[in-house]
Motif scaffolding. Structure first.
Motif, mmCIF file in Angstrom:
data_model
loop_
_atom_site.group_PDB
_atom_site.id
_atom_site.type_symbol
_atom_site.label_atom_id
_atom_site.label_comp_id
_atom_site.label_asym_id
_atom_site.label_seq_id
_atom_site.Cartn_x
_atom_site.Cartn_y
_atom_site.Cartn_z
ATOM 1 N N MET A 131 0.854 -1.189 0.000
ATOM 2 C CA MET A 131 0.000 0.000 0.000
ATOM 3 C C MET A 131 0.889 1.239 0.000
ATOM 4 N N ASN A 132 0.474 2.249 -0.731
ATOM 5 C CA ASN A 132 1.275 3.476 -0.765
ATOM 6 C C ASN A 132 0.350 4.688 -0.899
ATOM 7 N N LEU A 133 0.222 5.421 0.202
ATOM 8 C CA LEU A 133 -0.698 6.562 0.195
ATOM 9 C C LEU A 133 0.050 7.890 0.297
ATOM 10 N N LYS A 134 1.349 7.835 -0.034
ATOM 11 C CA LYS A 134 2.171 9.053 0.111
ATOM 12 C C LYS A 134 1.638 10.227 -0.701
ATOM 13 N N ASN A 135 1.080 9.957 -1.871
ATOM 14 C CA ASN A 135 0.597 11.051 -2.730
ATOM 15 C C ASN A 135 -0.853 11.423 -2.467
ATOM 16 N N LEU A 136 -1.452 10.763 -1.500
ATOM 17 C CA LEU A 136 -2.885 10.965 -1.271
ATOM 18 C C LEU A 136 -3.223 12.417 -0.923
ATOM 19 N N ASN A 137 -2.462 12.988 0.014
ATOM 20 C CA ASN A 137 -2.768 14.362 0.440
ATOM 21 C C ASN A 137 -2.716 15.347 -0.707
ATOM 22 N N LYS A 138 -1.711 15.139 -1.568
ATOM 23 C CA LYS A 138 -1.544 16.010 -2.731
ATOM 24 C C LYS A 138 -2.815 15.991 -3.594
ATOM 25 N N ILE A 139 -3.414 14.845 -3.720
ATOM 26 C CA ILE A 139 -4.616 14.721 -4.544
ATOM 27 C C ILE A 139 -5.826 15.313 -3.814
ATOM 28 N N ILE A 140 -5.938 14.990 -2.539
ATOM 29 C CA ILE A 140 -7.107 15.459 -1.771
ATOM 30 C C ILE A 140 -7.149 16.985 -1.685
ATOM 31 N N GLU A 141 -5.977 17.580 -1.558
ATOM 32 C CA GLU A 141 -5.870 19.041 -1.439
ATOM 33 C C GLU A 141 -6.677 19.804 -2.485
ATOM 34 N N LYS A 142 -6.676 19.275 -3.704
ATOM 35 C CA LYS A 142 -7.335 19.987 -4.812
ATOM 36 C C LYS A 142 -8.845 19.762 -4.830
ATOM 37 N N GLU A 143 -9.307 18.855 -3.999
ATOM 38 C CA GLU A 143 -10.716 18.456 -4.035
ATOM 39 C C GLU A 143 -11.534 19.238 -3.004
ATOM 40 N N PRO A 144 -12.843 19.263 -3.143
ATOM 41 C CA PRO A 144 -13.672 19.900 -2.111
ATOM 42 C C PRO A 144 -13.496 19.169 -0.768
ATOM 43 N N ALA A 145 -13.750 19.894 0.324
ATOM 44 C CA ALA A 145 -13.419 19.394 1.662
ATOM 45 C C ALA A 145 -14.055 18.029 1.984
ATOM 46 N N PHE A 146 -15.268 17.825 1.557
ATOM 47 C CA PHE A 146 -15.948 16.575 1.939
ATOM 48 C C PHE A 146 -15.290 15.317 1.359
#
Ligand code: SAH
Ligand code: SF4
Length: 323
Positions: free
Chosen positions: A1-16
């Motif tokens: 499992m590798n979620l290192k880039n997850l925050n980078k992706i979530i940042e651009k999305e709406p908060a929910f």
């Protein structure tokens, strides 16, 4: 499992979205982004490309016990154990790759220390089993010393506890330490109802030092003083683990000394029958009974831990990447 880039992706999305994705990974325990049909296709594709939910694990099964040997991104390996007793399902997780403390009786100690586990690598160990079972309890009693990886362990505890993620009650989470007093102190300020266990294994400093080199830094007096402060702050019970090893710490003299220091209404002593290694052996059942009786007569709260998993090298202290 590798979620290192997850925050980078979530940042651009709406908060929910953050909540939605957290729920998908940890509560729904999906193992493939294709199953995340609540997400827009474009986002799903991006997640698929930039992160991975695949866990590389080899599973070994025995009666009531399963062991997962997990290979991490950097090829380090760790072990996690699932135990099923009555209606309770417990996962025993590792907090480090190996362990630096070198307790003489512990197979993990013989491996030496490689590195701390990241928060997501701790959670990954629970996910391996959660993808097929309902998990009730978590114990940090696998490889490594949790309080020498305090921040990542506590982050993991918070996500395990989070209603939107694993939703495991804090009272169903236990952390075992050799007695790193800084960690005990920090935990007492967390306002979390997790259980604390101390690996004691000896009733005096001399013997403890022979078995657990870290005792040089943390004396029994120091540990007990810190535990008492923890109890004052939290009003929670503390479990003392005492692994009985034949002719090492199992004499009546040892029981006498132990009952002197364990007299406290919120102390619980948990006796564990040693899982044999080359150097040390378990005492006979009669000796264990005699030791337990002595403590009980002295008014000590004492329980005995049922041992299992030995046949797949999954029992306490046996986690050393052996199949
Ligand atoms: N490092 C932490 C967390 C590991 S918990 C700690 O030591 O508390 C694992 C527990 O199993 C510890 O109490 C450890 O002392 C105990 N243990 C180690 N080797 C064992 C063995 N061969 N048989 C039974 N218990 C063992
Ligand atoms: Fe490390 Fe705990 Fe094993 Fe000691 S008993 S070597 S602290 S894992």
């Amino acid at each position: 499992m590798n979620l290192k880039n997850l925050n980078k992706i979530i940042e651009k999305e709406p908060a929910f979205r953050k909540k939605q994705i957290e729920k998908l990974i940890y509560q729904d325990a999906i193992d493939d982004w294709d199953n995340a049909t609540v997400l827009p296709l474009k986002l799903r594709e991006e997640l698929k490309k930039e992160t991975s939910l695949k866990i590389k694990a080899e599973i070994f099964k025995s009666k009531n016990v399963e062991k997962a040997l997990i290979t991490l991104e950097d090829n380090s390996q760790i072990e996690t154990v699932l135990m099923k007793h009555d209606d309770r399902t417990t996962v025993c997780v590792s907090s480090q790759v190996g362990c630096a403390l070198g307790c003489k009786f512990c197979a993990t100690g013989k491996l030496g220390f490689k590195r701390n586990l990241e928060t997501e690598e701790i959670l990954e160990q629970v996910l391996v089993f959660k993808r097929k079972e309902r998990i009730r309890n978590i114990v940090f009693m696998g490889m490594g010393e949790p309080f020498l990886n305090y921040d990542n362990v506590l982050n993991a505890v918070k996500i395990l506890n989070n209603e939107n993620a694993f939703n495991i009650g804090a009272r169903h989470i236990s952390i075992s330490t050799v007695g790193i007093t800084e960690g005990i102190e920090k935990l007492s300020n967390e306002k979390l109802q997790v259980n604390l266990a101390i690996s004691l294994h000896a009733p005096n400093n001399n013997l403890r030092l022979k078995l657990m080199p870290i005792s040089k830094k943390y004396s029994l007096e120091n540990i007990l003083k810190t535990v008492n402060e923890y109890i004052k702050k939290t009003n929670r019970k503390v479990m003392f683990e005492y692994t009985l090893i034949d002719n090492v710490n199992d004499s009546i003299e040892n029981a006498k000394e132990l009952s002197k220091i364990m007299k406290h209404p919120l102390y619980m002593v948990n006796l564990i029958k040693y899982n044999d290694t080359e150097e040390f052996k378990a005492p006979s059942n009669e000796k264990i009974k005699r030791f337990k009786n002595y403590l009980e007569k002295g008014g000590i709260n004492v329980t005995e831990r049922y041992r299992f998993g030995g046949d797949i090298h999954a029992a306490c202290g046996q986690l050393c990447l052996k199949k």
